[in-house]
Design an enzyme around this catalytic site. Structure first.
Site, PDB file in Angstrom:
ATOM      1  N   ASN B  69       6.510 -20.215   0.233  1.00 20.16           N
ATOM      2  CA  ASN B  69       5.485 -21.230  -0.055  1.00 20.16           C
ATOM      3  C   ASN B  69       5.746 -22.528   0.709  1.00 20.16           C
ATOM      4  OD1 ASN B  69       5.798 -20.405  -3.565  1.00 20.16           O
ATOM      5  ND2 ASN B  69       4.397 -19.510  -2.083  1.00 20.16           N
ATOM      6  N   ARG B 132      -9.612 -13.126  -7.550  1.00 21.51           N
ATOM      7  CA  ARG B 132     -10.969 -13.063  -8.061  1.00 21.51           C
ATOM      8  C   ARG B 132     -11.022 -13.070  -9.582  1.00 21.51           C
ATOM      9  NH1 ARG B 132     -14.434  -7.940  -6.613  1.00 21.51           N
ATOM     10  NH2 ARG B 132     -13.837  -8.357  -4.463  1.00 21.51           N
ATOM     11  N   CYS B 171     -23.752 -19.166  -9.819  1.00 23.02           N
ATOM     12  CA  CYS B 171     -22.398 -19.176 -10.352  1.00 23.02           C
ATOM     13  C   CYS B 171     -21.533 -18.319  -9.429  1.00 23.02           C
ATOM     14  CB  CYS B 171     -22.354 -18.681 -11.804  1.00 23.02           C
ATOM     15  SG  CYS B 171     -22.395 -16.896 -12.016  1.00 23.02           S
ATOM     16  N   CYS B 186      -7.971  12.831  -1.985  1.00 25.81           N
ATOM     17  CA  CYS B 186      -7.545  13.921  -1.111  1.00 25.81           C
ATOM     18  C   CYS B 186      -7.074  13.395   0.248  1.00 25.81           C
ATOM     19  CB  CYS B 186      -8.650  14.972  -0.970  1.00 25.81           C
ATOM     20  SG  CYS B 186     -10.260  14.282  -0.640  1.00 25.81           S
ATOM     21  N   CYS B 451     -28.449 -12.457 -12.608  1.00 22.32           N
ATOM     22  CA  CYS B 451     -26.981 -12.472 -12.661  1.00 22.32           C
ATOM     23  C   CYS B 451     -26.501 -11.944 -14.009  1.00 22.32           C
ATOM     24  CB  CYS B 451     -26.477 -13.897 -12.466  1.00 22.32           C
ATOM     25  SG  CYS B 451     -24.690 -14.047 -12.628  1.00 22.32           S
TER      26      CYS B 451
HETATM   27 ZN   LIG Z   1     -24.524 -16.252 -12.032  1.00 21.03          ZN
END
Ligand SMILES: [Zn+2]
Lengths: 349, 647
Positions: B69, B132, B171, B186, B451
């Site tokens: 870091n 995420r 958003c 596979c 959304c």
């Molecule tokens: Zn949204």
């Protein structure tokens, strides 16, 4: 671009420290970085950002040059000095925190005035970066660097806006391009008994290096464009307004021996608008080319603006010394009021 | 020197000269901001905030400081390695401005302690995440608390900042992100053709031998390979396989149990994995009609080729030298020995978690991947490159983080002074676009009315097989993995409110292994999923299908992103050292080092949103196409460290 002689090999400790950036620009670029020395003149907010980024990148040496004292204004953008350093020399006050960023880099403070430095002083560096300097110093040092193969940068931040300039002379660099080779699956059949052949599959993640050259004009040429010529007046429509604001601010510095100050905000605003008219008129341009807003937004230095301009400027220095990737040619202008960050080539005929 | 919340001291400080004038200056000094993440972007951001005279700052980060870091997270130094990022960042930042109040939390932002009321305390939330999952969570918390959020990410030279405000802008989850790259079983088990296939296999093998055993991570030959359809039947294959073969779906003795029974004998493991299993694969002749067949290896007679030449080895760091197969075998033996000891040291029933920064774990994956690559005629890779791919490392540099953190504060200043309408999504490009822009501001996009997070009544449809999908899969892969809930309660909308999943520990464990059909779920059934912490409820319409393409277990309908990254998109990294681009692994590869939400090491990560997202954004000037749309692509996958990008 010496390879550092006996110090050429990157140690395992350095490889661990610089791991994430070596994964980006490669070991060779890191080796070149480690062989280069950089002068940073002017240690206000922008100088501090550039110094931080360059020292973190792992160059060989950085010299901090500043003859002025730490002022209260520095506390809103200069994080290499502490509150206790008020009144001390800015280069010396910045040295300890700069050094702490990376013990592998030799950090030196120089308290002399850049304008008193002889030409030979600048040729000892691979890179010279001037901030807070007068037109006269920028011209002189720009010439010295251009004529001696030293990579030259200039930059300033004023309130919400800032810019950088680069003159790398004739600059050779490489660009990495992906090399796509088709895998030949059919070959596998013939290879049945052979050793795991490389024929069977070709690695498509390889890259090739392409050599290129870029050529730059001098600082002076960037300042003496004839905007009345046909070509220039056409280009002017697409020239960032910030270029002209830069000219006004440099003129203010020349006339007042300082930058617009918070303590004299109202008078300085008036002076800036008057200088705007003068400067544009001298260039034979209309004075409404630059609106009035700039005059209330160019005081002191906003820390995030220093971060943006200092980030771009330092990355350009990394590109230049590592000889990797196309450098920006030759101005970058940032205006924090509308998030615009433009690159333009000005002064090259 | 801590500044009181109000009072005379503040007026003294107001004497410090500043670019800012009232009222912006007062808004800044009176605001309370939450910084989520104290990594690459977070360190730069804290510096900018305290210098700009933000007075009340809280910062949260789960991570501790690592030596890798230090090239960019400049609030940390060598003596801080191993300490809390949030705490050290706070102490360093206070030195820049002792008049600030900073509260540091060494914790995960998804911890239930940080509920809606916690978020409501803040004027603004600033994300400096690298994965995420954390970004999804903070997005929901800010929507629930109705606090504006500045989101950011970096990957190599590229970066991006945007502003999210409930009802006004998209958003974080309005645009579906492309799913993480996965590889058909596979390909991994039978017919690898690229280095990444061998690396994924080696990580699976690590888990089979030392980690959490996962039926989806089988490493043995797969007799159910669709390419084998019509082959004379499994039985013939099985007969050829010989006694030593344990894999192949024949005998369900687990790889782990067998390895333990041999005392983790390296020679025996090697023989099974790289000789017997390979022979077994060769017996599936159909697979090799158009492919180069693999070559089994003999532990006692290994080739000595393929290593880095002596002359070159002096100029390379150790990790960038290529190992010969003989060296790989020696490392195989040594790393197994070390991992066996690590496992033993943790007591009975313990499991190891693969970590790219653990020497033995990284050695094991490097040698196992390279031995397998050699067998299949795939180029071998250096430990350095395999670490990038196996660890989903997104390269990170100080300069990009500095620029992005500067832009975050510029957006924050606009929000605080009541000019959120002037905020932009800003992309940092590698080169200026044709309109000379290195930084490309684009208009914020209004919310997507469909959304599944921020619309008034979020609802989605999911295709799956009700007879094979278990409640556990529904919870882990769909409700948490796909829809980002942290502690969901799920009931069937059947008039009786049958509870399928409870967020209370232990209440519905018994349901885990049952299939959805066992609860009366049919095509057309509706499930109500609710996350109390996120204040988020989602209706899921189940659509039964017998089979989905590519072995997928489920598919969200109507919201799917376009397929993966486009070839010409700018990738976050390339280097002379070979593939440094983050190579997608499987979804299990994603590391979330941080707390937060981006991806890094990492940067980890991967493409998140559709590659086309950039195209859809309206630029302030219609001819500007942000060149960086790939950034998102690149970033979405992963994330490890902090500085990540992909929005
Ligand atoms: Zn949204």
């Amino acid at each position: 671009m010496a390879d550092g002689g006996e110090n050429g090999a990157i140690s395992e400790a350095e490889a661990a420290l610089y791991d994430r950036q070596i994964r980006l620009w490669g070991l060779d670029a890191q080796r070149r970085l480690r062989a280069s020395s950089v002068l940073i003149a002017g240690l206000k907010g922008l100088g501090a950002e550039v110094a931080k980024n360059i020292v973190l990148s792992g160059v060989k040496a950085v010299t901090l040059l500043d003859h002025q004292q730490v002022t209260e204004e520095d506390f809103s953008s200069q994080f290499l000095v502490s509150r206790a350093d008020l009144g001390k020399n800015r280069a010396e006050a910045s040295q300890e925190r700069t050094q702490n960023l990376n013990p592998n880099v030799k950090v030196t403070a120089d308290t002399e005035d850049v304008k008193d430095k002889p030409n030979e002083f600048f040729t000892k560096f691979n890179v010279v970066c001037l901030t807070c300097c007068s037109q006269q110093t920028l011209r002189r040092v720009g010439h010295v660097c251009h004529d001696n193969g030293v990579k030259f940068y200039a930059g300033n931040v004023h309130g919400y806006c800032g810019y950088m300039f680069a003159d790398l002379g004739e600059h050779d660099y490489v660009e990495e391009k992906p090399k796509i080779v088709k895998a030949d699956k059919e070959k596998g059949e013939e290879d049945k008994e052979g050793p795991a052949g490389k024929k069977a599959k070709v690695d498509t993640t390889e890259t090739v290096m392409v050599k290129k050259t870029a050529s730059y004009c001098r600082w002076q040429e960037s300042q003496t464009v004839d905007w009345t010529s046909d070509a220039s007046s056409k280009a002017m429509k697409r020239t960032p307004q910030m270029y002209f604001i830069m000219k006004v601010l440099l003129r203010f510095r020349e006339d007042h021996g300082r930058d617009p100050a918070v303590s004299s905000r109202e008078e300085d605003k008036v002076a800036l608008l008057r200088l705007r008219d003068d400067v544009l008129t001298e260039m034979k341009l209309k004075t409404d080319l630059v609106g009035d807003e700039f005059a209330s937004q160019c005081f002191a230095a906003l820390s995030p603006v220093c971060a943006v301009v200092g980030g771009v400027l330092a990355q350009e220095i990394v590109k230049a010394v590592s000889g990797k990737d196309a450098p920006l040619n030759n101005f970058f202008f940032f205006n924090g009021t509308d998030d615009s960050g433009m690159v333009d080539c000005i002064g090259k005929s | 020197m801590v500044c009181p919340i109000s009072g005379s001291f503040a007026s003294i400080m107001a004497a410090l000269p500043s670019t800012l004038v009232s009222p912006t200056r007062d808004f800044v000094e009176n605001s309370k901001v939450l910084v989520v993440g104290a990594g690459g972007i977070g360190c730069e951001l804290l510096k900018n905030l305290v210098l700009t005279n933000f007075k009340y700052i809280e910062v949260i980060d789960l991570d501790t400081i690592d030596v890798s870091n230090l090239n960019r997270q400049f609030l940390f130094q060598k003596q801080h390695v191993g300490k809390s990022k949030a705490q050290v960042a706070k102490e360093s930042a206070l030195r820049f401005n002792p008049d600030c109040n900073i509260i540091a939390y060494h914790d995960s932002i998804t911890n239930p302690d940080y509920g809606v009321n916690f978020f409501k305390k803040f004027t603004l939330v600033l994300n400096a995440l690298d994965n995420r999952a954390a970004r999804n969570h903070v997005n929901r918390m800010c929507l629930a608390a109705d606090v504006p959020l500045v989101e950011s990410g970096t990957a190599g030279y590229l970066g991006q900042v945007t502003v999210i405000k409930k009802g006004l802008t998209e958003c974080y989850e309005c645009e579906p992100k492309p799913p993480q790259k996965t590889y058909p079983g596979c390909t991994i088990r039978n017919t690898p053709s690229e280095p990444i296939h061998c690396i994924v296999w080696a990580k699976y093998l690590f888990n089979q031998l030392f980690g959490e055993e996962d039926a989806d991570q089988d490493v043995s030959p797969d007799t159910e390979d669709p390419e084998l359809a019509g082959e004379a039947g499994e039985r013939a294959v099985q007969q050829e396989a010989g006694e030593n073969a344990i894999g192949g779906g024949i005998q369900r003795t687990s790889t782990r149990a067998w390895a333990v029974s041999t005392g983790y004998d390296a020679a025996k493991l090697f023989h099974k994995l790289f000789h017997d299993d390979v022979k077994y694969l060769l017996s599936m002749e159909k697979l090799w009609q158009k492919r180069r067949p693999p070559t089994p290896l003999d532990w006692n007679n290994l080739p000595e080729e393929n290593g880095t030449a002596e002359t070159d080895s002096n100029t390379r760091i150790q990790d960038q030298q290529l190992w010969s197969i003989r060296r790989c075998a020696a490392v195989f033996r040594d790393s197994i020995e070390q991992l066996k000891e690590q496992l033993a040291a943790r007591g009975d029933g313990a499991e190891l978690v693969w970590d790219k920064d653990d020497e033995a774990s990284m050695d094991f994956v490097t040698c196992a991947a390279n031995i397998r690559a050699h067998i299949f005629g795939i180029p071998t890779k250096t430990r350095f490159d395999i670490k990038s791919m196996a660890g989903n490392i997104i390269p990170a540099i100080a300069t990009t983080n500095a620029v992005i953190a500067g832009l975050i504060v510029m957006e924050a200043l606009k929000i605080l002074s009541g000019n959120i309408n002037k905020c932009k999504t800003v992309f940092l490009n590698r080169q200026p676009n044709p309109r000379k822009k290195l930084l490309v501001p684009c208009k914020l996009v209004p919310p997507n009315p469909k959304c599944y997070v921020c619309s008034a009544k979020p609802e989605v449809s999911v295709q799956l097989n009700i007879n094979t999908v278990t409640v556990k899969t529904l919870e882990d892969k769909i409700i948490k993995g796909q829809f980002g809930m942290v502690a969901p309660d799920v009931e069937i909308d059947d008039g009786k409110g049958t509870i399928l999943i409870s967020s209370e520990e232990g209440e519905t464990e018994a349901n885990n292994s049952k299939h959805l059909s066992e609860f009366g779920i049919r095509s057309g059934s509706r499930l109500r999923a609710d996350d109390f912490l996120q204040n988020y409820e989602l209706v899921i319409n189940v659509i039964h299908v017998d089979q989905l393409e590519e072995d997928k277990e489920f598919e969200v309908v109507g919201q799917m992103p376009e397929p993966g990254p486009q070839p010409d998109t700018p990738q976050p990294s390339t280097s002379t050292n070979g593939p440094t681009e983050p190579q997608p692994g499987t979804s299990k590869d994603v590391e979330e080092e941080d707390l937060m939400i981006i991806e890094d090491e990492e940067e980890d990560k991967a493409p998140s949103s559709k590659a086309t997202t950039g195209v859809k954004r309206k630029t302030s000037d219609s001819s500007d196409q942000p060149v960086t749309k790939k950034v998102r692509t690149a970033a979405a996958e992963v994330a490890e460290e902090d500085d990540i990008i992909p929005l």
